[in-house]
Design a protein around this motif. Sequence first.
Motif, PDB file in Angstrom:
ATOM      1  N   LEU A 172       0.009  -8.011   3.645  1.00  0.00           N
ATOM      2  CA  LEU A 172      -1.309  -7.439   3.386  1.00  0.00           C
ATOM      3  C   LEU A 172      -1.726  -6.606   4.592  1.00  0.00           C
ATOM      4  CD1 LEU A 172      -3.820  -7.152   1.635  1.00  0.00           C
ATOM      5  CD2 LEU A 172      -4.704  -9.237   2.700  1.00  0.00           C
ATOM      6  N   LYS A 173      -1.553  -5.299   4.481  1.00  0.00           N
ATOM      7  CA  LYS A 173      -1.854  -4.392   5.577  1.00  0.00           C
ATOM      8  C   LYS A 173      -3.170  -3.660   5.297  1.00  0.00           C
ATOM      9  CE  LYS A 173       2.072  -5.184   7.616  1.00  0.00           C
ATOM     10  NZ  LYS A 173       2.118  -6.011   8.810  1.00  0.00           N
ATOM     11  N   VAL A 174      -3.974  -3.504   6.343  1.00  0.00           N
ATOM     12  CA  VAL A 174      -5.222  -2.758   6.198  1.00  0.00           C
ATOM     13  C   VAL A 174      -5.217  -1.595   7.181  1.00  0.00           C
ATOM     14  CG1 VAL A 174      -6.547  -4.755   5.398  1.00  0.00           C
ATOM     15  CG2 VAL A 174      -6.500  -4.210   7.829  1.00  0.00           C
ATOM     16  N   ALA A 175      -6.057  -0.606   6.896  1.00  0.00           N
ATOM     17  CA  ALA A 175      -6.150   0.583   7.742  1.00  0.00           C
ATOM     18  C   ALA A 175      -6.659   0.206   9.134  1.00  0.00           C
ATOM     19  CB  ALA A 175      -7.078   1.606   7.094  1.00  0.00           C
ATOM     20  N   LYS A 176      -6.304   1.026  10.090  1.00  0.00           N
ATOM     21  CA  LYS A 176      -6.720   0.793  11.482  1.00  0.00           C
ATOM     22  C   LYS A 176      -8.046   1.476  11.795  1.00  0.00           C
ATOM     23  CE  LYS A 176      -2.688  -1.125  11.971  1.00  0.00           C
ATOM     24  NZ  LYS A 176      -2.420  -1.778  10.697  1.00  0.00           N
ATOM     25  N   GLU A 177      -8.573   2.154  10.783  1.00  0.00           N
ATOM     26  CA  GLU A 177      -9.867   2.833  10.907  1.00  0.00           C
ATOM     27  C   GLU A 177     -10.716   2.445   9.705  1.00  0.00           C
ATOM     28  OE1 GLU A 177      -8.787   6.966  10.948  1.00  0.00           O
ATOM     29  OE2 GLU A 177      -8.438   6.946  13.114  1.00  0.00           O
ATOM     30  N   VAL A 178     -12.040   2.421   9.907  1.00  0.00           N
ATOM     31  CA  VAL A 178     -12.946   2.081   8.821  1.00  0.00           C
ATOM     32  C   VAL A 178     -13.945   3.227   8.638  1.00  0.00           C
ATOM     33  CG1 VAL A 178     -14.475   0.761  10.358  1.00  0.00           C
ATOM     34  CG2 VAL A 178     -14.510   0.314   7.900  1.00  0.00           C
ATOM     35  N   ASP A 179     -14.170   3.595   7.376  1.00  0.00           N
ATOM     36  CA  ASP A 179     -15.143   4.642   7.050  1.00  0.00           C
ATOM     37  C   ASP A 179     -16.533   4.024   6.971  1.00  0.00           C
ATOM     38  OD1 ASP A 179     -13.750   7.320   6.260  1.00  0.00           O
ATOM     39  OD2 ASP A 179     -12.488   5.735   5.436  1.00  0.00           O
ATOM     40  N   ILE A 180     -17.485   4.668   7.634  1.00  0.00           N
ATOM     41  CA  ILE A 180     -18.864   4.177   7.664  1.00  0.00           C
ATOM     42  C   ILE A 180     -19.787   5.238   7.067  1.00  0.00           C
ATOM     43  CG2 ILE A 180     -20.776   3.421   9.140  1.00  0.00           C
ATOM     44  CD1 ILE A 180     -18.432   1.491   9.247  1.00  0.00           C
ATOM     45  N   ASP A 181     -20.677   4.805   6.187  1.00  0.00           N
ATOM     46  CA  ASP A 181     -21.746   5.647   5.666  1.00  0.00           C
ATOM     47  C   ASP A 181     -23.066   4.994   6.041  1.00  0.00           C
ATOM     48  OD1 ASP A 181     -20.600   7.912   3.958  1.00  0.00           O
ATOM     49  OD2 ASP A 181     -19.458   6.170   3.281  1.00  0.00           O
ATOM     50  N   LEU A 182     -23.894   5.750   6.727  1.00  0.00           N
ATOM     51  CA  LEU A 182     -25.191   5.250   7.189  1.00  0.00           C
ATOM     52  C   LEU A 182     -26.288   6.078   6.550  1.00  0.00           C
ATOM     53  CD1 LEU A 182     -26.962   3.557   9.173  1.00  0.00           C
ATOM     54  CD2 LEU A 182     -26.537   5.345  10.870  1.00  0.00           C
ATOM     55  N   ALA A 183     -27.231   5.397   5.923  1.00  0.00           N
ATOM     56  CA  ALA A 183     -28.397   6.058   5.313  1.00  0.00           C
ATOM     57  C   ALA A 183     -29.643   5.417   5.880  1.00  0.00           C
ATOM     58  CB  ALA A 183     -28.357   5.926   3.800  1.00  0.00           C
ATOM     59  N   LEU A 184     -30.360   6.168   6.705  1.00  0.00           N
ATOM     60  CA  LEU A 184     -31.595   5.678   7.317  1.00  0.00           C
ATOM     61  C   LEU A 184     -32.792   6.235   6.566  1.00  0.00           C
ATOM     62  CD1 LEU A 184     -30.699   6.181  11.086  1.00  0.00           C
ATOM     63  CD2 LEU A 184     -30.577   4.066   9.755  1.00  0.00           C
ATOM     64  N   VAL A 185     -33.755   5.394   6.309  1.00  0.00           N
ATOM     65  CA  VAL A 185     -34.995   5.788   5.661  1.00  0.00           C
ATOM     66  C   VAL A 185     -36.126   5.398   6.601  1.00  0.00           C
ATOM     67  CG1 VAL A 185     -36.496   5.405   3.676  1.00  0.00           C
ATOM     68  CG2 VAL A 185     -34.013   5.407   3.382  1.00  0.00           C
ATOM     69  N   GLY A 186     -37.084   6.283   6.779  1.00  0.00           N
ATOM     70  CA  GLY A 186     -38.172   5.947   7.684  1.00  0.00           C
ATOM     71  C   GLY A 186     -39.389   6.819   7.530  1.00  0.00           C
ATOM     72  N   HIS A 187     -40.325   6.576   8.424  1.00  0.00           N
ATOM     73  CA  HIS A 187     -41.624   7.249   8.426  1.00  0.00           C
ATOM     74  C   HIS A 187     -41.784   8.031   9.722  1.00  0.00           C
ATOM     75  CE1 HIS A 187     -45.878   7.775   7.560  1.00  0.00           C
ATOM     76  NE2 HIS A 187     -46.128   7.438   8.810  1.00  0.00           N
ATOM     77  N   LEU A 188     -42.174   9.297   9.613  1.00  0.00           N
ATOM     78  CA  LEU A 188     -42.372  10.164  10.775  1.00  0.00           C
ATOM     79  C   LEU A 188     -43.812  10.110  11.249  1.00  0.00           C
ATOM     80  CD1 LEU A 188     -40.477  13.411   9.748  1.00  0.00           C
ATOM     81  CD2 LEU A 188     -39.831  11.834  11.563  1.00  0.00           C
ATOM     82  N   SER A 189     -43.969  10.113  12.556  1.00  0.00           N
ATOM     83  CA  SER A 189     -45.294  10.231  13.150  1.00  0.00           C
ATOM     84  C   SER A 189     -45.186  11.086  14.396  1.00  0.00           C
ATOM     85  CB  SER A 189     -45.874   8.859  13.479  1.00  0.00           C
ATOM     86  OG  SER A 189     -45.055   8.197  14.426  1.00  0.00           O
ATOM     87  N   SER A 190     -46.273  11.705  14.785  1.00  0.00           N
ATOM     88  CA  SER A 190     -46.288  12.504  16.000  1.00  0.00           C
ATOM     89  C   SER A 190     -46.158  11.572  17.192  1.00  0.00           C
ATOM     90  CB  SER A 190     -47.564  13.322  16.118  1.00  0.00           C
ATOM     91  OG  SER A 190     -47.624  14.274  15.079  1.00  0.00           O
ATOM     92  N   ALA A 191     -45.241  11.892  18.098  1.00  0.00           N
ATOM     93  CA  ALA A 191     -45.041  11.066  19.293  1.00  0.00           C
ATOM     94  C   ALA A 191     -46.050  11.481  20.348  1.00  0.00           C
ATOM     95  CB  ALA A 191     -43.616  11.238  19.805  1.00  0.00           C
ATOM     96  N   ASN A 192     -46.534  10.499  21.066  1.00  0.00           N
ATOM     97  CA  ASN A 192     -47.493  10.782  22.154  1.00  0.00           C
ATOM     98  C   ASN A 192     -46.818  10.740  23.491  1.00  0.00           C
ATOM     99  OD1 ASN A 192     -49.661  11.009  20.368  1.00  0.00           O
ATOM    100  ND2 ASN A 192     -49.961   8.801  20.346  1.00  0.00           N
TER     101      ASN A 192
END
Length: 192
Positions: A172-192
């Motif tokens: 049972l062989k697996v790849a030496k690299e892993v694919d990553i998908d990142l989805a960030l959801v958030g709220h924007l505000s003006s930085a002070n």
Amino acid sequence: MKSFARSLLFVLPLAFAPVAFAQHQTLAIAADASQVTFTLGGSDHAVKGTFHVQSGSIDFDSGTQKISGSVVVAAGSGNSGNDGRDKKMKNDVLDVSHFAEVSFVPQSYQGAIAPSGDSTIQITGTFTLHGTPHDLTVPVQVHIDGTNCTAKTHFVVPYVKWGLKDPSVFILKVAKEVDIDLALVGHLSSAN
């Protein structure tokens, strides 16, 4: 006329100050709405799974292209749908008892972030896995709709090259690299 010109020179910077100020923003990441998925190829089939985004906040200035903050993922939250495989991943490969977090700290970006709609940028930063920092540049698709923001990226982690244990066994062989998908959801505000 000269006094009008002097007044105009004084007023113009003040008139545009809110625009410049609005360029400096903070993205507060909604951990429960964000997602990390992974795909690990193998000799039998690909393994797919998820990790939980623990926390995150990104501060950026679209006028100066400065960026800072962090995204933290709980290493022990890995879930591929197979308890035995997940236990091996957490204990033998990720060693979550010693390295509970995986993080990315952005340091710079290239490209332009539009005040609304879609943008594509390249973010360079430090990706820390198994307690070891690695330089990483990732393409990021950003979508801004009012104060709502999503940021998505796909990248490859060469985990074996970076010193993590190869989980392959016998046939049972697996790849030496892993694919990553990142989805960030958030709220924007003006930085002070």
